[in-house]
Design a protein around this motif. Structure first.
Motif, PDB file in Angstrom:
ATOM      1  N   SER A 367       0.870  -1.186   0.000  1.00 36.02           N
ATOM      2  CA  SER A 367       0.000   0.000   0.000  1.00 36.02           C
ATOM      3  C   SER A 367       0.897   1.222   0.000  1.00 36.02           C
ATOM      4  O   SER A 367       1.628   1.464   0.975  1.00 36.02           O
ATOM      5  CB  SER A 367      -0.914   0.023   1.239  1.00 36.02           C
ATOM      6  N   VAL A 370       1.198   4.844   2.830  1.00 36.51           N
ATOM      7  CA  VAL A 370       0.369   4.565   4.004  1.00 36.51           C
ATOM      8  C   VAL A 370       1.262   4.445   5.228  1.00 36.51           C
ATOM      9  O   VAL A 370       2.274   3.740   5.198  1.00 36.51           O
ATOM     10  CB  VAL A 370      -0.441   3.251   3.806  1.00 36.51           C
ATOM     11  N   ASN A 371       0.919   5.145   6.317  1.00 40.66           N
ATOM     12  CA  ASN A 371       1.716   5.054   7.535  1.00 40.66           C
ATOM     13  C   ASN A 371       1.329   3.803   8.326  1.00 40.66           C
ATOM     14  O   ASN A 371       0.424   3.054   7.951  1.00 40.66           O
ATOM     15  CB  ASN A 371       1.576   6.310   8.391  1.00 40.66           C
ATOM     16  N   VAL A 373      -0.130   3.334  11.274  1.00 42.22           N
ATOM     17  CA  VAL A 373      -1.476   3.283  11.868  1.00 42.22           C
ATOM     18  C   VAL A 373      -2.507   2.964  10.800  1.00 42.22           C
ATOM     19  O   VAL A 373      -3.369   2.094  10.960  1.00 42.22           O
ATOM     20  CB  VAL A 373      -1.796   4.615  12.569  1.00 42.22           C
ATOM     21  N   ASP A 374      -2.420   3.657   9.661  1.00 45.53           N
ATOM     22  CA  ASP A 374      -3.380   3.416   8.576  1.00 45.53           C
ATOM     23  C   ASP A 374      -3.178   2.045   7.951  1.00 45.53           C
ATOM     24  O   ASP A 374      -4.123   1.469   7.399  1.00 45.53           O
ATOM     25  CB  ASP A 374      -3.238   4.503   7.511  1.00 45.53           C
ATOM     26  N   CYS A 375      -1.959   1.513   8.027  1.00 45.87           N
ATOM     27  CA  CYS A 375      -1.699   0.180   7.494  1.00 45.87           C
ATOM     28  C   CYS A 375      -2.561  -0.850   8.232  1.00 45.87           C
ATOM     29  O   CYS A 375      -3.164  -1.736   7.613  1.00 45.87           O
ATOM     30  CB  CYS A 375      -0.206  -0.147   7.632  1.00 45.87           C
ATOM     31  N   SER A 377      -5.366  -0.218   9.881  1.00 48.48           N
ATOM     32  CA  SER A 377      -6.778   0.043   9.590  1.00 48.48           C
ATOM     33  C   SER A 377      -7.175  -0.500   8.227  1.00 48.48           C
ATOM     34  O   SER A 377      -8.254  -1.085   8.063  1.00 48.48           O
ATOM     35  CB  SER A 377      -7.054   1.551   9.656  1.00 48.48           C
ATOM     36  N   GLN A 378      -6.308  -0.313   7.238  1.00 48.55           N
ATOM     37  CA  GLN A 378      -6.612  -0.806   5.899  1.00 48.55           C
ATOM     38  C   GLN A 378      -6.736  -2.314   5.875  1.00 48.55           C
ATOM     39  O   GLN A 378      -7.604  -2.878   5.213  1.00 48.55           O
ATOM     40  CB  GLN A 378      -5.528  -0.345   4.914  1.00 48.55           C
ATOM     41  N   THR A 381     -10.083  -3.451   7.516  1.00 47.11           N
ATOM     42  CA  THR A 381     -11.292  -3.208   6.725  1.00 47.11           C
ATOM     43  C   THR A 381     -11.302  -3.977   5.412  1.00 47.11           C
ATOM     44  O   THR A 381     -12.286  -3.928   4.690  1.00 47.11           O
ATOM     45  CB  THR A 381     -11.430  -1.700   6.426  1.00 47.11           C
ATOM     46  N   TYR A 390       4.908  -3.456   8.723  1.00 50.60           N
ATOM     47  CA  TYR A 390       5.318  -2.114   8.322  1.00 50.60           C
ATOM     48  C   TYR A 390       6.814  -1.951   8.518  1.00 50.60           C
ATOM     49  O   TYR A 390       7.376  -2.392   9.519  1.00 50.60           O
ATOM     50  CB  TYR A 390       4.577  -1.045   9.141  1.00 50.60           C
ATOM     51  N   CYS A 396       4.022   0.077   3.906  1.00 53.23           N
ATOM     52  CA  CYS A 396       2.956  -0.805   4.381  1.00 53.23           C
ATOM     53  C   CYS A 396       2.872  -2.045   3.487  1.00 53.23           C
ATOM     54  O   CYS A 396       2.727  -1.950   2.269  1.00 53.23           O
ATOM     55  CB  CYS A 396       1.620  -0.072   4.370  1.00 53.23           C
TER      56      CYS A 396
END
Length: 822
Positions: A367, A370-371, A373-375, A377-378, A381, A390, A396
């Protein structure tokens, strides 16, 4: 290769001793009784027979090694059955191997215009067989142009300074080992890569993966266990070209190890080895254990050489075939006990189990941008996401296919976050009781420790306030930095030492503020760097320099003696260097005469060693971000010391690149990726060093130089002169002595390599030092630098950079959010 013993003929058919020739030309050929030895005596080209074989081959071997290991073979799949073979240059300019019946057994297979051209072949001091084309109408073309070289066509070895280019046609076959110890023809294994974007080194056994290195993150291979014995693997790096869909595996070599090289053996092992004078020593090799073999424990299995049995299923998984698993056949791997709950209405959310220090699975997906934290979350979901990881360099990563080839390390590797249903993450009531009691006891102990620590800090703060000092905050996390570790100078004594900071004692002025010479009561001379109230820099830069420079000790770095934080004054006290800075000499029409070639080379080498310490050898990995002539101080013997660490940043040893919205530095020295996008790394310091190196060679200042005919910067003019073979016109006449011309040309060459536009094309710091010291002889051709043209004729140290003062060799529309000039 491992233990390949080569039997050489002690005599030839028609002579009692073999003959050594210097090269091959259209009129001179290499026959079975001949050899060519490199000028340094390290390598030999000639005919040989492997052990237990009568077949004859043309090869190159280590001349000073008793086992005579061959690392390159020409006619490996077409051997000679007798000693009638020759190697010559054909009428069309190709290097070829012929049998006694003039059958072509091997050829360089080039299409070369042969009009007005003659050809020769030589064995270089690096063990590289080169085919040279000479223009017979050009008297200046005595050395010729390389049109073919063995380094571009390796067999089973990678030599130092070799660039192994992998294309779609040889993706799995960049290296092919011998079939056996007695047969150099293609074996069952091969080496290459499986991707042109996020590349990893892969060894295949036929069409099946045998071993993989894990993806390259720009600094290391993420699937390797880096130990003290394997540190030299860092001398290998990958350069990816997504546009051309090629991958370069570059091995710079370990300069301190004799005949260091990589070899892919007939049994599928890649290893780095070197000669200790008696036998080959192995620095690193893989696969070295059963857990290194690809997918040894199957899908969703994890392998550890410290465990018996070595394989186990990941948490939440069970053997796919229990009977096979009990018999230690793990190839079918494991299956999930409970399905993931993603998308099931009313169910509890899935979570992640952390697997520490592992070789991440194969089939990685990415990804972009993408940092961490967002890694997470992605992945959570995305119902097809089974795990994520990471890395600062790689970004990511996530997996939607079976997790295969997971290996557990004692240290290093990455943390893998395995997705599990909520029920697999829970604990039993008994376990909870066992956990809660130690937690309560531990919490009480921690609370008590915090209380006593608070008392100590409070008492220290009161004591320091009585001394007129203050605690300072530093960094984005606003954590406290105490100055107790540094000697603290009283403001009164510094004022006396500098005669109340009189202008007569002023040594210079920087972005931080003025610098004054001072003499303490004991006679020690010091340099006092005083933070100006009007300075664009402030508390952050002050504390940054305290934290960074206080941890560093090197002969080519300026020494910090202490600091003063008193009466709203902030000062740093350094060792006094009587000759000021490099720009004070280099750009002065009179003082520059003191900088002869030998002094300049000493300065170049000293700066390089200081950078190697910052980037590689110090406990902290430091990116300077403001390397320039005015930040190179000179001692009484004109030895260089890097100074001004107010803009420096600390990297972790696994970190490859960082970015900032606040671009700081000096125009003319900033790399394109830093000035335009805020990305900084070791390679941005390399770019600044390259600019500085070209300034030292030319005596011209990049920020004020302009070649009006083409609006070229200094970099652009040097690049133009290099391509036109007119480099003599740009060299400072004070050093243009023919005796030093080879060293001067080498430094220009290295400077151009350092200022190439793309960071991946620039050499590492340690490689630069080896190049300068001629430990690496064959340098790659440089590509066009960044910032070659000047769009407006104004002082480069003005804010006009924001309006397009410099133009890179490629377009870039990224805006700079915040730019701080020096």
């Amino acid at each position: 290769m491992t233990s390949i013993h080569v039997l050489f003929l002690l005599c030839c058919y028609f002579s009692t001793s073999c003959i050594a020739i210097n090269n091959i030309t259209s009129s001179t050929f290499l026959q079975d009784s001949d050899t060519i030895v490199s000028n340094n005596g390290n390598f030999t080209l000639g005919f040989f027979s492997p052990s237990n074989s009568t077949h004859r081959y043309i090869g190159i071997w280590f001349n000073k090694v008793s086992t005579n290991d061959v690392f390159w073979v020409a006619n490996r799949n077409n051997p000679l059955n007798d000693s009638s073979g020759i190697m010559n240059i054909s009428a069309d300019g190709n290097l070829q191997v012929l049998s006694g019946r003039n059958d072509i057994l091997w050829s360089s297979n080039l299409s070369i215009p042969s009009a007005n051209t003659s050809f020769s072949a030589q064995l270089s001091d690096a063990g590289n067989l080169v085919l040279l084309a000479h223009n017979s109408t050009d008297n200046s073309d005595a050395n010729g142009t390389i049109v073919w070289q063995s380094f571009d066509h390796p067999t089973d070895c990678i030599m130092p300074n070799t660039q192994l280019t992998i294309t779609s046609s040889n993706m799995k076959n960049a290296l092919k080992p011998w079939k056996s110890l007695s047969d150099p023809s293609f074996g069952r294994y091969s080496l290459g890569t499986d991707s042109f974007t996020h590349s990893q080194v892969v060894i295949w056994d036929g069409d099946r993966i045998h071993w993989r290195s894990g993806p390259w993150n720009g600094n290391i291979f993420l699937g390797l266990l880096y130990t003290d014995e394997a540190t030299n693997y860092a001398n290998t790096f990958i350069r990816q070209n997504d546009r051309d869909r090629t991958v370069d595996i570059v091995y710079t070599g370990a300069s301190t190890l004799a005949f260091s090289h990589y070899a892919l053996t007939y049994d599928g092992t890649i290893s780095e080895k070197w000669w200790d004078g008696e036998k080959w020593q192995y620095v690193w090799g893989a696969p070295a254990a059963e857990c290194d073999l690809y997918g040894y424990c199957g899908a969703f299995g994890s392998c550890s050489s410290l465990r018996s049995p070595v394989c186990k299923c990941l948490k939440g998984f069970t053997p796919n075939n229990p009977e096979e698993w009990r018999s230690r056949n793990w190839t079918n791997g494991c299956v999930r006990r409970t399905s993931l709950q993603c998308g099931i209405e009313g169910s509890k959310e899935d979570g992640f189990l952390t697997l520490r220090n592992v070789k991440i699975p194969d089939h990685t997906e990415w990804s972009v941008g993408v940092n961490q934290v967002d890694c997470r979350s992605q992945c959570l979901t995305n119902c097809s996401c089974l795990a994520y990881a990471y890395d600062a360099g790689a970004g990511c990563m996530y997996w939607s296919r079976d997790l295969i080839d997971i290996q557990e390390f004692t240290s290093g590797g990455l943390d893998l976050y395995l997705r599990l249903p909520h029920s697999e993450l829970g604990t039993s009531s008994r376990t909870k009781v066992i956990i809660i009691v130690p937690v309560i006891v531990g919490s009480i102990a921690v609370a008590a420790s915090i209380y006593f620590l608070w008392r100590i800090i409070t008492e220290r703060k009161v004591r320091r306030k009585k001394e007129g000092l203050e605690n300072l905050e530093y960094g984005d996390n606003r954590h406290q930095v105490q100055l107790k570790e540094l000697p603290l100078f009283e403001f009164r004594k510094l004022a006396i030492a500098t005669n109340d900071f009189q202008d007569v004692n002023k040594l210079g002025q920087g972005g931080f503020g003025p610098v004054y010479k001072g003499i303490l009561e004991d006679g020690l001379q010091i340099a006092v760097k005083r933070l100006s109230v009007a300075s664009g820099q402030g508390l952050e830069e002050f504390m940054n320099e305290v934290v960074v420079i206080s941890e560093l000790q090197h002969r080519n770095l300026v020494k910090l003696l202490g600091c003063c934080v008193q009466n709203n004054e902030k000062m740093l006290i350094y060792e006094y260097l009587p000759n000021k800075s490099l720009d004070f000499f280099l750009f002065d029409p009179v003082k520059r005469e003191l900088l002869d070639w030998q002094r300049r080379f000493t300065i170049i080498e000293g700066i390089s060693r200081g950078l190697v310490y910052l980037h590689r050898d110090s406990r902290l990995r430091i990116i300077h971000r403001d390397l320039k002539a005015s930040n190179i101080l000179l001692d009484e013997d004109l030895n260089p010391k890097i100074s001004d660490f107010g803009m420096a940043r600390i990297f972790s040893h696994k970190q490859n690149v960082d970015n900032t919205r606040r671009v700081v530095g000096t125009y003319g020295y900033m790399s394109p990726e830093y000035a335009m996008e805020g990305h900084f790394s070791e390679k941005s310091d390399i770019y600044s060093f390259g600019v500085l190196l070209l300034e030292i060679m030319t005596g011209k200042k990049n920020s004020s130089f302009s070649f009006e005919e083409h609006s070229l910067t200094l970099l652009g003019y040097v690049w133009k002169s290099w391509n036109e073979n007119a480099i003599a016109s740009i060299i400072d006449p004070l050093i243009a002595d023919p005796v030093f011309w080879p060293e001067i040309l080498r430094c220009i060459h290295v400077g151009l390599l350092c200022v190439q536009e793309f960071p991946g094309d620039r050499p590492s710091t340690s490689t630069v030092l080896s190049m300068i010291n001629s430990e690496i002889l064959d340098l790659p051709g440089p590509k066009e630098p960044g910032f070659t043209r000047r769009l407006v004729s104004s002082d480069s140290e003005s804010s006009q950079l924001l309006h397009g003062q410099y133009s890179s060799s490629t377009s870039n529309n990224i805006s700079i959010t915040h730019l701080s000039a020096r």
